[in-house]
Design a protein around this motif. Structure first.
Motif, short mmCIF file in Angstrom:
data_model
loop_
_atom_site.label_atom_id
_atom_site.label_comp_id
_atom_site.label_asym_id
_atom_site.label_seq_id
_atom_site.Cartn_x
_atom_site.Cartn_y
_atom_site.Cartn_z
N LEU A 114 0.83 -1.21 0.00
CA LEU A 114 0.00 0.00 0.00
C LEU A 114 0.86 1.25 0.00
CD1 LEU A 114 -2.64 1.62 0.36
CD2 LEU A 114 -2.44 1.21 2.83
N LEU A 115 1.90 1.28 0.83
CA LEU A 115 2.76 2.46 0.92
C LEU A 115 3.51 2.71 -0.39
CD1 LEU A 115 4.06 1.95 4.54
CD2 LEU A 115 2.80 3.95 3.72
N GLN A 116 3.97 1.65 -1.02
CA GLN A 116 4.65 1.81 -2.31
C GLN A 116 3.68 2.35 -3.36
OE1 GLN A 116 6.45 -1.97 -3.25
NE2 GLN A 116 7.97 -1.81 -1.63
N HIS A 117 2.44 1.87 -3.33
CA HIS A 117 1.42 2.34 -4.26
C HIS A 117 1.15 3.82 -4.04
CE1 HIS A 117 -2.69 1.27 -6.29
NE2 HIS A 117 -2.09 2.30 -6.86
N TRP A 118 0.94 4.20 -2.78
CA TRP A 118 0.69 5.61 -2.44
C TRP A 118 1.88 6.49 -2.84
CZ3 TRP A 118 -1.92 6.42 2.99
CH2 TRP A 118 -3.26 6.04 2.91
N GLN A 119 3.08 6.01 -2.56
CA GLN A 119 4.26 6.82 -2.88
C GLN A 119 4.32 7.15 -4.37
OE1 GLN A 119 7.94 5.17 -1.46
NE2 GLN A 119 9.19 6.81 -2.29
N GLN A 120 4.03 6.15 -5.20
CA GLN A 120 4.07 6.38 -6.64
C GLN A 120 2.99 7.36 -7.07
OE1 GLN A 120 6.43 5.13 -8.92
NE2 GLN A 120 5.44 6.83 -10.02
N VAL A 121 1.77 7.20 -6.54
CA VAL A 121 0.67 8.09 -6.90
C VAL A 121 0.95 9.51 -6.41
CG1 VAL A 121 -1.77 8.60 -6.51
CG2 VAL A 121 -1.06 6.26 -7.02
N GLU A 164 -9.65 -5.60 4.58
CA GLU A 164 -10.68 -4.92 3.80
C GLU A 164 -10.40 -3.41 3.72
OE1 GLU A 164 -15.56 -4.40 3.64
OE2 GLU A 164 -14.61 -5.55 5.24
N GLU A 165 -9.99 -2.81 4.85
CA GLU A 165 -9.68 -1.38 4.85
C GLU A 165 -8.48 -1.07 3.97
OE1 GLU A 165 -11.24 -0.43 9.41
OE2 GLU A 165 -9.18 -1.08 9.04
N LEU A 166 -7.51 -1.96 4.00
CA LEU A 166 -6.33 -1.76 3.15
C LEU A 166 -6.73 -1.81 1.68
CD1 LEU A 166 -2.78 -2.95 3.64
CD2 LEU A 166 -3.90 -3.62 1.51
N HIS A 167 -7.60 -2.73 1.31
CA HIS A 167 -8.04 -2.81 -0.08
C HIS A 167 -8.77 -1.53 -0.49
CE1 HIS A 167 -6.59 -6.78 -0.34
NE2 HIS A 167 -7.59 -7.40 0.26
N ILE A 168 -9.54 -0.95 0.43
CA ILE A 168 -10.23 0.31 0.13
C ILE A 168 -9.21 1.41 -0.17
CG2 ILE A 168 -11.64 2.15 1.14
CD1 ILE A 168 -13.14 -0.05 2.69
N LEU A 169 -8.17 1.51 0.65
CA LEU A 169 -7.16 2.55 0.46
C LEU A 169 -6.39 2.35 -0.84
CD1 LEU A 169 -5.85 2.99 4.11
CD2 LEU A 169 -7.39 4.48 2.83
N ARG A 170 -6.12 1.11 -1.19
CA ARG A 170 -5.47 0.86 -2.49
C ARG A 170 -6.40 1.20 -3.63
NH1 ARG A 170 -0.76 -3.47 -2.96
NH2 ARG A 170 -0.44 -2.00 -4.66
N GLY A 171 -7.71 0.94 -3.44
CA GLY A 171 -8.67 1.31 -4.47
C GLY A 171 -8.73 2.81 -4.67
N ILE A 172 -8.62 3.58 -3.58
CA ILE A 172 -8.59 5.04 -3.69
C ILE A 172 -7.37 5.48 -4.49
CG2 ILE A 172 -8.30 7.18 -2.37
CD1 ILE A 172 -9.95 5.86 -0.15
N ALA A 173 -6.22 4.86 -4.20
CA ALA A 173 -5.00 5.21 -4.94
C ALA A 173 -5.15 4.91 -6.42
CB ALA A 173 -3.81 4.46 -4.36
N ARG A 174 -5.77 3.77 -6.74
CA ARG A 174 -5.99 3.44 -8.16
C ARG A 174 -6.93 4.45 -8.82
NH1 ARG A 174 -5.83 -1.91 -6.09
NH2 ARG A 174 -8.09 -1.93 -5.78
N ALA A 175 -7.97 4.87 -8.09
CA ALA A 175 -8.91 5.84 -8.64
C ALA A 175 -8.24 7.18 -8.88
CB ALA A 175 -10.11 6.00 -7.69
N VAL A 176 -7.38 7.61 -7.95
CA VAL A 176 -6.64 8.86 -8.15
C VAL A 176 -5.75 8.77 -9.37
CG1 VAL A 176 -4.84 10.34 -7.16
CG2 VAL A 176 -6.71 9.51 -5.72
N ASP A 177 -5.08 7.65 -9.51
CA ASP A 177 -4.19 7.47 -10.67
C ASP A 177 -4.98 7.47 -11.97
OD1 ASP A 177 -1.53 6.92 -11.76
OD2 ASP A 177 -2.35 4.94 -12.25
#
Length: 266
Positions: free
Chosen positions: A211-218, A249-262
């Motif tokens: 999750l952190l790596q995903h957020w960092q890239q976004v 489940e909460e982590l998947h939500i946060l990754r989904g937000i990152a994907r939506a922002v991207d």
């Protein structure tokens, strides 16, 4: 051969997917992992395995040890003194992130609090609140000479510091493992109560790292994070997420937000 007794755990004075090992004491899935980061002395590894086994723990992971064959060296086996089964099941991984795969509460061993790092507690104090909870726990120990790097401590939820005499607080690596293994076993009830049930709902260290790596890239892509001047943003986010104790489940939500922002940015 004697174990090299170099300072590892200087405490303050008082004021591959992982498979969870089987506890030889309880005969059930062992929710506790001991992680040695970049250990340099074979004797310390063997003595740490012995310290674990005598308290009924068996899940040992080494991160990038100095010697690739450390688990089978003569000095390691000699210092293990009957804990060869712990060495046989032990794993070697290249990074701390991989060592924490499956772990939901990581405890660093460090002398003093770090900037933006997790809070520091004495083991007994912290274990009183941790025992009986839903976590898979890891105790993370740094190299004998230098201790853990800041970036390693930032991955953990708490720092543990063993209270010692004011004039001398230096513990050898295996001694530190023994103290924490004993205190944790006592916090779990010793050998007189049924082992606790570990829930699997919380997100583990590997998922949090993803999750952190995903957020960092976004965050870099949208211009919020300047990689040339990150200003501790990611360690602070890491600590915030550690405190949040995310479920899968909460982590998947946060990754989904990152994907939506991207997706929106594109």
């Amino acid at each position: 051969m004697p174990c090299t007794d170099e300072p590892h755990f200087t405490a303050v004075s008082a004021p591959q997917s992982p498979t969870h090992a089987t506890s030889s004491a309880a005969g059930v899935a062992d929710p506790t992992r001991f992680v040695l980061v970049r250990p340099s002395h074979a004797g310390n590894v063997g003595a740490a395995a012995r310290a674990m086994k005598v308290m009924g723990f068996a899940d040992l992971v080494l991160v990038a040890p100095r010697f690739a064959d450390v688990l089978s060296q003569e000095e390691t086996v000699a210092m293990a003194s009957g804990a060869a089964d712990v060495l046989t099941r032990a794993r070697i991984v290249p990074s701390l992130a991989e060592a924490l795969d499956g772990i939901t509460w990581a405890c660093a061993t460090a002398m003093t609090p770090r900037d933006f790092g997790p809070p520091t507690h004495a083991p007994r104090e912290h274990f009183a609140t941790l025992a009986g909870g839903p976590h898979r726990v890891a105790f993370v120990f740094g190299p004998e000479r230098t201790g853990l790097l800041n970036e390693d401590v930032y991955r953990c939820h708490v720092c543990l510091s063993i209270p010692t005499a004011p004039g001398y607080g230096s513990l050898n690596l295996a001694q530190a493992v023994q103290v924490l293994a004993y205190e944790w076993r006592q916090a779990l009830g010793g050998y007189e109560v049924a082992p606790r049930t570990v829930e699997a709902a919380l997100a583990d260290g590997a998922a949090l790292e993803g999750l952190l790596q995903h957020w960092q890239q976004v965050l870099q892509d949208i211009g919020f994070l300047d990689p040339a001047a990150p200003r501790k943003l990611m360690p602070r986010l890491h600590q915030a997420l550690n405190r949040a104790q995310l479920t899968q489940e909460e982590l998947h939500i946060l990754r989904g937000i990152a994907r939506a922002v991207d997706k929106s940015r594109r």
